[in-house]
Design an enzyme around this catalytic site. Structure first.
Site, PDB file in Angstrom:
ATOM      1  N   VAL A  24       0.869  -1.179   0.000  1.00  0.00           N
ATOM      2  CA  VAL A  24       0.000   0.000   0.000  1.00  0.00           C
ATOM      3  C   VAL A  24       0.898   1.219   0.000  1.00  0.00           C
ATOM      4  O   VAL A  24       2.055   1.169   0.420  1.00  0.00           O
ATOM      5  CB  VAL A  24      -0.957   0.019   1.213  1.00  0.00           C
ATOM      6  N   SER A  25       0.375   2.360  -0.461  1.00  0.00           N
ATOM      7  CA  SER A  25       1.198   3.556  -0.645  1.00  0.00           C
ATOM      8  C   SER A  25       1.522   4.270   0.658  1.00  0.00           C
ATOM      9  O   SER A  25       2.580   4.872   0.805  1.00  0.00           O
ATOM     10  CB  SER A  25       0.503   4.523  -1.615  1.00  0.00           C
ATOM     11  N   THR A  26       0.614   4.251   1.624  1.00  0.00           N
ATOM     12  CA  THR A  26       0.812   4.980   2.872  1.00  0.00           C
ATOM     13  C   THR A  26       0.528   4.083   4.054  1.00  0.00           C
ATOM     14  O   THR A  26      -0.161   3.066   3.947  1.00  0.00           O
ATOM     15  CB  THR A  26      -0.095   6.217   2.953  1.00  0.00           C
TER      16      THR A  26
END
Length: 217
Positions: A24-26
């Protein structure tokens, strides 16, 4: 059949362990859905990163690639979870193939352990190379057209001809320091010396220099 065609359809991996990778990006995003999909697919071990795909330091991906052994298969929920770009994706999958490791993407139903999956992935690779060549060709054509129009290419000069004129006029004043003039013009001392090289031989030589616009424009 051509030997290259046989290699194109030759599956790799699929006989060993299924190793999952999710991302996931964050840190605020959840990996639950990706992990559930990877477990359902039969992954025996799962590695996960919480970083943007643009971040080259994906520690868990590196660990997953180090953990894989010949005949294993790397499984991802979708292609965008693995590669930062299609070139990056193809590079990773190509490296896996060289090690005898398969690759599967659940969302796209892409599986290099099957002949059909290998063929699809080669089509992706060929398309990426085609797009890259188009971009390079377009860039070269654009530069050629700009040169034909007499446009200056590359980075703009750090000092304009007008700034150089002002610099030389101010340097004629013995009370004006090089540092103060550079600060006034918004450039560094190094830049000022580069565009007014006579400074290195003394201010007296400035009076012997012709129109700076003819030199630097």
């Amino acid at each position: 059949m051509d030997p290259d065609s046989l290699d194109l359809l030759d599956p790799v991996g699929g006989e060993g362990a299924l190793i999952g990778y999710g991302r996931v990006s964050t840190k605020g995003q959840l990996l639950d859905r990706q992990i559930a999909a990877l477990k359902t697919a039969g992954c025996q071990r799962i590695f996960c990163d919480k970083k943007s795909g643009k971040n080259a330091e994906r520690e868990q991906l590196k660990k997953a690639l180090d953990y894989l052994r010949p005949s294993d298969t790397l499984v991802v929920p979708s292609l965008d979870r693995l590669g930062r770009s299609i070139q990056d994706l193809i590079s990773i999958a190509g490296g896996l193939r060289q090690e005898g490791i398969g690759f599967r993407s659940l969302h796209e139903s892409l599986d290099t352990t099957t002949p059909g999956g290998r063929l699809v992935f080669h089509v992706f690779a060929a398309l990426a190379e085609f797009i890259r060549e188009l971009i390079v060709q377009g860039t070269h054509e654009g530069l050629a057209a700009a040169r034909a129009r007499g446009e200056r290419l590359g980075r703009p000069p750090a000092m304009t001809g007008e700034q150089i004129v002002h610099a030389r006029s101010m340097l004629a004043n013995p009370e004006a320091s090089v540092s103060s003039i550079a600060k006034l013009l918004g450039v560094s001392r190094t830049t000022l010396y580069k565009y007014v090289p006579e400074l290195r031989t003394g201010r007296a030589s400035l009076t012997a220099v012709g129109n700076p616009r003819e030199i630097y424009d």
